[in-house]
Write a protein that holds these residues in place. Structure first.
Motif, mmCIF file in Angstrom:
data_model
loop_
_atom_site.group_PDB
_atom_site.id
_atom_site.type_symbol
_atom_site.label_atom_id
_atom_site.label_comp_id
_atom_site.label_asym_id
_atom_site.label_seq_id
_atom_site.Cartn_x
_atom_site.Cartn_y
_atom_site.Cartn_z
ATOM 1 N N ASP A 161 0.898 -1.380 -0.029
ATOM 2 C CA ASP A 161 0.024 -0.006 -0.068
ATOM 3 C C ASP A 161 0.793 1.150 0.017
ATOM 4 O O ASP A 161 0.302 2.274 0.092
ATOM 5 C CB ASP A 161 -0.769 -0.010 1.068
ATOM 6 C CG ASP A 161 -2.146 -1.045 1.115
ATOM 7 O OD1 ASP A 161 -2.319 -1.143 -0.078
ATOM 8 O OD2 ASP A 161 -2.810 -1.360 1.981
ATOM 9 N N SER A 181 -1.883 4.075 -0.338
ATOM 10 C CA SER A 181 -3.151 3.662 -0.992
ATOM 11 C C SER A 181 -3.912 3.269 0.457
ATOM 12 O O SER A 181 -3.726 2.667 1.054
ATOM 13 C CB SER A 181 -2.949 2.383 -1.760
ATOM 14 O OG SER A 181 -4.443 1.873 -2.029
ATOM 15 N N THR A 184 -10.004 3.011 -2.113
ATOM 16 C CA THR A 184 -10.192 3.756 -3.536
ATOM 17 C C THR A 184 -9.377 5.189 -3.447
ATOM 18 O O THR A 184 -9.602 5.774 -4.485
ATOM 19 C CB THR A 184 -11.567 3.905 -3.971
ATOM 20 O OG1 THR A 184 -12.376 4.586 -3.099
ATOM 21 C CG2 THR A 184 -12.157 2.430 -4.102
ATOM 22 N N THR A 185 -8.936 5.538 -2.447
ATOM 23 C CA THR A 185 -8.292 7.026 -2.180
ATOM 24 C C THR A 185 -6.664 6.734 -2.016
ATOM 25 O O THR A 185 -6.420 5.612 -1.316
ATOM 26 C CB THR A 185 -8.911 7.601 -1.192
ATOM 27 O OG1 THR A 185 -10.101 7.856 -1.297
ATOM 28 C CG2 THR A 185 -8.084 9.088 -0.927
ATOM 29 N N ALA A 186 -5.920 7.519 -2.646
ATOM 30 C CA ALA A 186 -4.448 7.692 -2.377
ATOM 31 C C ALA A 186 -4.072 8.934 -2.016
ATOM 32 O O ALA A 186 -4.857 9.887 -2.137
ATOM 33 C CB ALA A 186 -3.655 7.221 -3.668
ATOM 34 N N LEU A 214 -2.192 5.046 -10.383
ATOM 35 C CA LEU A 214 -3.655 4.919 -9.521
ATOM 36 C C LEU A 214 -5.007 4.729 -10.224
ATOM 37 O O LEU A 214 -5.736 3.807 -9.703
ATOM 38 C CB LEU A 214 -3.549 6.234 -8.418
ATOM 39 C CG LEU A 214 -2.332 6.240 -7.733
ATOM 40 C CD1 LEU A 214 -2.170 7.683 -6.917
ATOM 41 C CD2 LEU A 214 -2.252 5.102 -6.538
ATOM 42 N N HIS A 219 -8.160 3.463 -8.158
ATOM 43 C CA HIS A 219 -8.432 4.511 -7.398
ATOM 44 C C HIS A 219 -9.378 5.644 -7.983
ATOM 45 O O HIS A 219 -9.214 6.017 -8.925
ATOM 46 C CB HIS A 219 -6.861 5.196 -6.964
ATOM 47 C CG HIS A 219 -6.454 4.285 -6.040
ATOM 48 N ND1 HIS A 219 -5.420 3.329 -6.455
ATOM 49 C CD2 HIS A 219 -5.857 4.077 -4.582
ATOM 50 C CE1 HIS A 219 -4.737 2.401 -5.525
ATOM 51 N NE2 HIS A 219 -5.301 3.091 -4.540
#
Length: 263
Positions: A161, A181, A184-186, A214, A219
């Protein structure tokens, strides 16, 4: 009703695991609440970027995630600091490049023509040249970065991650960026570029490469972090030049008395 923002890094289970491994006093993981010593207040329960619909644990001090002052007041809080702002890059848009500011996009094209080699790896928490340079840069420019030990704890407790994006020219590294990560967000954590790398527009090439990777991996939001025009105006322009949306957070609030029960 406006949709609530995605779960931020500071409230993610991944970050809670990293904080525990780092040695922080985590008293709750949903929401993520820490016991911290803050100035003359002594030990106090604190939650960073907590959403207005997650106040069941009622920590004493909070940084709000969403702009919902009525909800924070109803939970018994009083605002003590106005909201900070973050840059959020929407990775679901059909033409990410068209949304970039023209100057940013033109410099990206220049960088792509420079023959930079960009690679991405899963960072495992071991020392990397990025962190020494980024720490020195943060000190010189008077902004705060996450400590290396916490970033390493994140990598160790959340395998694959932590993503390292690195650009090289003539066989030498010239820019790097660490992204973590969480769902679904980074989130953009830290970055550095050498003067030669900046001449080649390597920071833009690296960040655009990260956004593309991403997007391909599912993401939806790339959180580029705080935008501070007073202390780091150049970094603020760099983040917003991507076409990222400037969004106000909820401000800092303290609960002085017993929590009021409503409804």
């Amino acid at each position: 009703m406006t949709a609530l923002p995605a779960l931020p890094l500071q409230q993610s289970p991944q970050f809670a695991r990293a904080l525990t491994a780092f040695g922080s006093d985590v008293v709750s993981t949903a929401p993520v609440v820490l016991q911290r010593r803050i100035g003359t207040w002594g030990g106090i329960r604190f939650a960073s970027r907590i959403r207005s619909d997650a106040l069941t644990q009622a920590p004493r001090l909070i940084n709000g995630e969403d702009d919902a002052p009525a909800a924070y007041r109803a939970a018994g809080y009083r605002q003590i600091m106005t909201p900070a702002h973050v840059a959020e890059w929407d990775l679901t848009q059909t033409d990410r490049r068209a949304a970039m500011q023209g100057k940013w996009r033109n410099r990206l094209v220049k960088g792509e023509a420079a023959g930079l080699r960009v690679r991405q790896t899963f960072w495992d928490g071991r020392p990397h040249w990025l962190f020494h340079q980024a720490t020195a840069q943060a000190r010189a420019r008077r902004y705060r970065d996450y400590p290396f030990a916490l970033l390493a704890a994140y990598a160790a407790t959340n395998p694959k991650d932590s993503l390292m994006f690195e650009a090289s020219a003539k066989g030498h590294p010239v820019a790097a960026c660490l992204v973590v990560s969480h769902g679904t967000t980074a989130t953009y954590m830290t970055a550095f570029s050498t003067p030669f790398g900046r001449d080649l527009q390597a920071p833009r090439v690296v960040l655009d490469h990260a956004a593309g990777h991403l997007t391909d991996s599912g993401h939806r939001i790339f959180d580029l972090g705080l935008v501070e025009t007073d202390h780091t105006p150049g970094l603020a322009r760099f983040k917003l030049g991507t076409g990222a949306r400037l969004r106000a957070l909820g401000g800092t609030w303290i609960r002085l008395g017993r929590r009021r029960v409503t409804g």
